[in-house]
Design a protein around this motif. Structure first.
Motif, PDB file in Angstrom:
ATOM      1  N   ALA A  30       0.834  -1.201   0.000  1.00 33.88           N
ATOM      2  CA  ALA A  30       0.000   0.000   0.000  1.00 33.88           C
ATOM      3  C   ALA A  30       0.868   1.250   0.000  1.00 33.88           C
ATOM      4  O   ALA A  30       0.607   2.201  -0.741  1.00 33.88           O
ATOM      5  N   ALA A  31       1.925   1.260   0.804  1.00 34.83           N
ATOM      6  CA  ALA A  31       2.829   2.418   0.870  1.00 34.83           C
ATOM      7  C   ALA A  31       3.571   2.601  -0.456  1.00 34.83           C
ATOM      8  O   ALA A  31       3.703   3.725  -0.950  1.00 34.83           O
ATOM      9  N   LEU A  32       4.057   1.500  -1.041  1.00 31.22           N
ATOM     10  CA  LEU A  32       4.746   1.582  -2.336  1.00 31.22           C
ATOM     11  C   LEU A  32       3.805   2.083  -3.421  1.00 31.22           C
ATOM     12  O   LEU A  32       4.180   2.915  -4.255  1.00 31.22           O
ATOM     13  N   SER A  33       2.581   1.591  -3.421  1.00 29.85           N
ATOM     14  CA  SER A  33       1.600   2.014  -4.417  1.00 29.85           C
ATOM     15  C   SER A  33       1.290   3.497  -4.292  1.00 29.85           C
ATOM     16  O   SER A  33       1.210   4.219  -5.284  1.00 29.85           O
ATOM     17  N   SER A  34       1.133   3.944  -3.074  1.00 30.87           N
ATOM     18  CA  SER A  34       0.863   5.359  -2.837  1.00 30.87           C
ATOM     19  C   SER A  34       2.016   6.220  -3.340  1.00 30.87           C
ATOM     20  O   SER A  34       1.804   7.240  -4.003  1.00 30.87           O
ATOM     21  N   VAL A  59      -1.502  -7.608  -3.648  1.00 33.59           N
ATOM     22  CA  VAL A  59      -1.563  -7.668  -5.110  1.00 33.59           C
ATOM     23  C   VAL A  59      -2.607  -6.676  -5.624  1.00 33.59           C
ATOM     24  O   VAL A  59      -2.407  -6.023  -6.650  1.00 33.59           O
ATOM     25  N   GLN A  60      -3.717  -6.538  -4.901  1.00 32.54           N
ATOM     26  CA  GLN A  60      -4.759  -5.596  -5.310  1.00 32.54           C
ATOM     27  C   GLN A  60      -4.232  -4.158  -5.296  1.00 32.54           C
ATOM     28  O   GLN A  60      -4.521  -3.375  -6.199  1.00 32.54           O
ATOM     29  N   HIS A  61      -3.436  -3.803  -4.275  1.00 33.06           N
ATOM     30  CA  HIS A  61      -2.829  -2.459  -4.226  1.00 33.06           C
ATOM     31  C   HIS A  61      -1.959  -2.223  -5.462  1.00 33.06           C
ATOM     32  O   HIS A  61      -2.006  -1.157  -6.078  1.00 33.06           O
ATOM     33  N   LEU A  62      -1.169  -3.232  -5.817  1.00 32.76           N
ATOM     34  CA  LEU A  62      -0.283  -3.106  -6.976  1.00 32.76           C
ATOM     35  C   LEU A  62      -1.074  -3.055  -8.280  1.00 32.76           C
ATOM     36  O   LEU A  62      -0.728  -2.302  -9.186  1.00 32.76           O
ATOM     37  N   GLU A  74       6.818   0.824 -15.628  1.00 31.27           N
ATOM     38  CA  GLU A  74       6.778   0.097 -16.897  1.00 31.27           C
ATOM     39  C   GLU A  74       6.929  -1.393 -16.690  1.00 31.27           C
ATOM     40  O   GLU A  74       6.417  -2.194 -17.469  1.00 31.27           O
ATOM     41  N   ILE A  75       7.676  -1.776 -15.639  1.00 28.95           N
ATOM     42  CA  ILE A  75       7.935  -3.181 -15.365  1.00 28.95           C
ATOM     43  C   ILE A  75       7.661  -3.466 -13.888  1.00 28.95           C
ATOM     44  O   ILE A  75       8.214  -2.804 -13.019  1.00 28.95           O
ATOM     45  N   LEU A  76       6.810  -4.439 -13.636  1.00 25.19           N
ATOM     46  CA  LEU A  76       6.535  -4.915 -12.288  1.00 25.19           C
ATOM     47  C   LEU A  76       6.774  -6.400 -12.273  1.00 25.19           C
ATOM     48  O   LEU A  76       6.103  -7.153 -12.975  1.00 25.19           O
ATOM     49  N   GLN A  77       7.751  -6.831 -11.508  1.00 22.22           N
ATOM     50  CA  GLN A  77       8.088  -8.254 -11.423  1.00 22.22           C
ATOM     51  C   GLN A  77       7.753  -8.740 -10.039  1.00 22.22           C
ATOM     52  O   GLN A  77       7.934  -8.083  -9.065  1.00 22.22           O
TER      53      GLN A  77
END
Length: 77
Positions: A30-34, A59-62, A74-77
């Motif tokens: 959640a913090a990373l997504s924000s 996963v939902q936050h991402l 651009e890339i999420l692994q």
């Protein structure tokens, strides 16, 4: 929290962040997504491989992050 604050800082030009196998949680996601939705965040590549504690909510936050038009990722692994 400190990492997300850094990513929101307009002086931060970090484009690649490797956070493999570091026990990230839903709260971390959640913090990373924000932070990544911030207009000043320049993050383009995020590697979260091996983080088994993220689960569905993380996963939902991402997923929500990737749908956001402000996201530069651009890339999420």
């Amino acid at each position: 929290q400190h990492l997300s604050d850094l990513l929101k800082n307009p002086l931060c030009k970090l484009e690649i962040l490797q956070l493999q196998d570091c026990s990230l949680t839903e709260k971390s996601c959640a913090a990373l997504s924000s932070a990544a939705r911030s207009t000043s965040c320049s993050l383009k590549h995020l590697n979260l491989g091996g983080n088994k504690e993220i689960h569905d909510a993380g996963v939902q936050h991402l997923s929500d992050l990737l749908k956001n038009p402000l996201c530069k990722l651009e890339i999420l692994q």
